[in-house]
Design a protein around this motif. Structure first.
Motif, PDB file in Angstrom:
ATOM      1  N   ALA A  65      70.319  41.394  19.681  1.00  0.00           N
ATOM      2  CA  ALA A  65      69.501  40.570  18.707  1.00  0.00           C
ATOM      3  C   ALA A  65      69.826  39.062  18.859  1.00  0.00           C
ATOM      4  O   ALA A  65      71.263  38.830  18.610  1.00  0.00           O
ATOM      5  CB  ALA A  65      69.648  40.825  17.518  1.00  0.00           C
ATOM      6  N   ILE A  66      69.219  38.111  18.896  1.00  0.00           N
ATOM      7  CA  ILE A  66      69.575  36.431  18.963  1.00  0.00           C
ATOM      8  C   ILE A  66      68.784  36.063  17.698  1.00  0.00           C
ATOM      9  O   ILE A  66      67.752  36.113  17.557  1.00  0.00           O
ATOM     10  CB  ILE A  66      69.126  36.051  20.276  1.00  0.00           C
ATOM     11  CG1 ILE A  66      69.809  36.647  21.468  1.00  0.00           C
ATOM     12  CG2 ILE A  66      69.676  34.492  20.269  1.00  0.00           C
ATOM     13  CD1 ILE A  66      69.086  36.201  22.680  1.00  0.00           C
ATOM     14  N   SER A  67      69.677  35.113  16.674  1.00  0.00           N
ATOM     15  CA  SER A  67      69.108  34.521  15.734  1.00  0.00           C
ATOM     16  C   SER A  67      69.753  33.409  15.541  1.00  0.00           C
ATOM     17  O   SER A  67      70.883  33.119  16.120  1.00  0.00           O
ATOM     18  CB  SER A  67      69.343  35.583  14.533  1.00  0.00           C
ATOM     19  OG  SER A  67      70.807  35.554  14.270  1.00  0.00           O
ATOM     20  N   PHE A  68      68.847  32.475  15.219  1.00  0.00           N
ATOM     21  CA  PHE A  68      69.246  31.103  15.146  1.00  0.00           C
ATOM     22  C   PHE A  68      68.821  30.500  13.685  1.00  0.00           C
ATOM     23  O   PHE A  68      67.833  30.679  13.255  1.00  0.00           O
ATOM     24  CB  PHE A  68      68.888  29.988  16.213  1.00  0.00           C
ATOM     25  CG  PHE A  68      67.642  30.104  16.350  1.00  0.00           C
ATOM     26  CD1 PHE A  68      66.725  29.149  15.967  1.00  0.00           C
ATOM     27  CD2 PHE A  68      66.918  31.176  17.317  1.00  0.00           C
ATOM     28  CE1 PHE A  68      65.311  29.142  16.132  1.00  0.00           C
ATOM     29  CE2 PHE A  68      65.620  31.064  17.713  1.00  0.00           C
ATOM     30  CZ  PHE A  68      64.736  30.242  16.940  1.00  0.00           C
ATOM     31  N   SER A  69      69.938  29.590  13.224  1.00  0.00           N
ATOM     32  CA  SER A  69      69.464  29.000  11.893  1.00  0.00           C
ATOM     33  C   SER A  69      70.191  27.777  11.766  1.00  0.00           C
ATOM     34  O   SER A  69      71.162  27.401  12.619  1.00  0.00           O
ATOM     35  CB  SER A  69      69.806  29.975  10.602  1.00  0.00           C
ATOM     36  OG  SER A  69      71.230  30.330  10.615  1.00  0.00           O
TER      37      SER A  69
ATOM     38  N   ARG B  84      73.642  33.416  16.347  1.00  0.00           N
ATOM     39  CA  ARG B  84      74.230  34.699  16.468  1.00  0.00           C
ATOM     40  C   ARG B  84      73.646  35.846  17.674  1.00  0.00           C
ATOM     41  O   ARG B  84      72.481  35.773  17.655  1.00  0.00           O
ATOM     42  CB  ARG B  84      73.985  35.371  15.122  1.00  0.00           C
ATOM     43  CG  ARG B  84      74.867  34.998  14.037  1.00  0.00           C
ATOM     44  CD  ARG B  84      74.563  35.659  12.731  1.00  0.00           C
ATOM     45  NE  ARG B  84      75.233  35.085  11.584  1.00  0.00           N
ATOM     46  CZ  ARG B  84      76.294  35.336  11.163  1.00  0.00           C
ATOM     47  NH1 ARG B  84      76.851  36.526  11.365  1.00  0.00           N
ATOM     48  NH2 ARG B  84      76.952  34.846  10.096  1.00  0.00           N
ATOM     49  N   ILE B  85      74.650  36.273  18.225  1.00  0.00           N
ATOM     50  CA  ILE B  85      74.067  37.383  19.160  1.00  0.00           C
ATOM     51  C   ILE B  85      74.814  38.555  18.957  1.00  0.00           C
ATOM     52  O   ILE B  85      76.114  38.655  18.921  1.00  0.00           O
ATOM     53  CB  ILE B  85      74.394  36.564  20.826  1.00  0.00           C
ATOM     54  CG1 ILE B  85      74.030  35.357  20.908  1.00  0.00           C
ATOM     55  CG2 ILE B  85      74.072  37.674  21.780  1.00  0.00           C
ATOM     56  CD1 ILE B  85      74.323  34.548  22.048  1.00  0.00           C
TER      57      ILE B  85
ATOM     58  N   THR C 215      78.941  44.549  18.879  1.00  0.00           N
ATOM     59  CA  THR C 215      79.781  43.300  18.639  1.00  0.00           C
ATOM     60  C   THR C 215      78.976  42.068  18.345  1.00  0.00           C
ATOM     61  O   THR C 215      77.395  41.892  18.611  1.00  0.00           O
ATOM     62  CB  THR C 215      79.991  42.730  20.148  1.00  0.00           C
ATOM     63  OG1 THR C 215      81.079  43.860  20.561  1.00  0.00           O
ATOM     64  CG2 THR C 215      80.963  41.434  20.305  1.00  0.00           C
ATOM     65  N   GLN C 216      79.343  41.069  17.584  1.00  0.00           N
ATOM     66  CA  GLN C 216      78.477  39.831  17.070  1.00  0.00           C
ATOM     67  C   GLN C 216      79.165  38.547  17.642  1.00  0.00           C
ATOM     68  O   GLN C 216      80.605  38.455  17.070  1.00  0.00           O
ATOM     69  CB  GLN C 216      78.339  39.922  15.831  1.00  0.00           C
ATOM     70  CG  GLN C 216      77.521  38.819  15.242  1.00  0.00           C
ATOM     71  CD  GLN C 216      77.829  38.732  13.555  1.00  0.00           C
ATOM     72  OE1 GLN C 216      78.349  38.152  12.960  1.00  0.00           O
ATOM     73  NE2 GLN C 216      76.581  39.365  12.914  1.00  0.00           N
ATOM     74  N   PHE C 217      78.672  37.784  18.156  1.00  0.00           N
ATOM     75  CA  PHE C 217      79.240  36.471  18.468  1.00  0.00           C
ATOM     76  C   PHE C 217      78.578  35.493  17.687  1.00  0.00           C
ATOM     77  O   PHE C 217      77.144  35.319  17.293  1.00  0.00           O
ATOM     78  CB  PHE C 217      78.918  36.135  19.812  1.00  0.00           C
ATOM     79  CG  PHE C 217      80.018  36.736  20.873  1.00  0.00           C
ATOM     80  CD1 PHE C 217      80.919  36.303  21.300  1.00  0.00           C
ATOM     81  CD2 PHE C 217      79.439  38.068  21.504  1.00  0.00           C
ATOM     82  CE1 PHE C 217      81.708  36.854  22.221  1.00  0.00           C
ATOM     83  CE2 PHE C 217      80.243  38.734  22.554  1.00  0.00           C
ATOM     84  CZ  PHE C 217      81.516  38.119  22.600  1.00  0.00           C
ATOM     85  N   GLN C 218      79.317  34.700  16.843  1.00  0.00           N
ATOM     86  CA  GLN C 218      78.941  33.635  15.970  1.00  0.00           C
ATOM     87  C   GLN C 218      78.756  32.285  16.467  1.00  0.00           C
ATOM     88  O   GLN C 218      80.479  31.920  16.584  1.00  0.00           O
ATOM     89  CB  GLN C 218      79.272  33.845  14.518  1.00  0.00           C
ATOM     90  CG  GLN C 218      78.946  32.780  13.599  1.00  0.00           C
ATOM     91  CD  GLN C 218      79.663  33.229  12.345  1.00  0.00           C
ATOM     92  OE1 GLN C 218      79.975  34.185  11.990  1.00  0.00           O
ATOM     93  NE2 GLN C 218      79.671  32.218  11.418  1.00  0.00           N
ATOM     94  N   ILE C 219      78.169  31.364  16.839  1.00  0.00           N
ATOM     95  CA  ILE C 219      78.309  30.062  17.513  1.00  0.00           C
ATOM     96  C   ILE C 219      77.930  29.153  16.370  1.00  0.00           C
ATOM     97  O   ILE C 219      76.685  29.291  16.040  1.00  0.00           O
ATOM     98  CB  ILE C 219      77.420  29.990  18.615  1.00  0.00           C
ATOM     99  CG1 ILE C 219      77.818  30.936  19.835  1.00  0.00           C
ATOM    100  CG2 ILE C 219      77.559  28.603  19.137  1.00  0.00           C
ATOM    101  CD1 ILE C 219      76.861  31.254  20.942  1.00  0.00           C
TER     102      ILE C 219
END
Length: 132
Positions: A49-53, A62-63, A121-125
């Motif tokens: 799941a890819i999300s952006f805000s 977030r990936i 796993t979650q990557f937060q950019i």
């Protein structure tokens, strides 16, 4: 193509008005490197799941995946150049996540990772806004 072969599901959610100030091509390279890692370490039929805000301070991407996760002892090392974890693929060079980290931080950004074995796993950019 590996996403199709592994029959993984990828979702992208976010508001179309979200933006950030940065290099689109290099940022795309960073996101693709993170996605490749997720695809490699997520089982067949898994999800990514890819999300952006955006808020007044930063734009966030977030990936997340529901793959095998990263062992706790490896997390401090995953952004180091040439580091390969115990479950790294045979063709891994250990530079993808290092390059992603470098690209993001050089654009006034930060990247963090949270992971739990066998849960994902979650990557937060975050790209921080410049105030004049």
């Amino acid at each position: 193509m590996p996403i199709d072969i592994k029959e993984q599901t990828v979702s992208v959610t976010g508001d179309d008005s979200v933006s950030f100030l940065g290099d689109l091509n290099w940022t795309t390279e960073a996101v693709i490197n993170i996605l490749k890692n997720g695809v490699e370490h997520t089982q067949a039929g898994g999800t990514i799941a890819i999300s952006f805000s955006e808020n007044p301070l930063f734009t966030e991407i977030r990936i997340e995946d529901n793959g095998k996760g990263i062992p706790k002892e490896e997390i401090p090392h995953i952004f180091k150049r040439f580091y390969k974890g115990k479950s790294a693929g045979e063709g891994s060079s250990g530079i993808g996540l290092s390059l992603a980290h470098s690209i993001i931080t050089k654009q006034n950004g930060a990247i963090e990772v949270q992971s739990e074995l066998d849960k994902g796993t979650q990557f937060q950019i975050r790209f921080y806004k410049q105030f004049v």
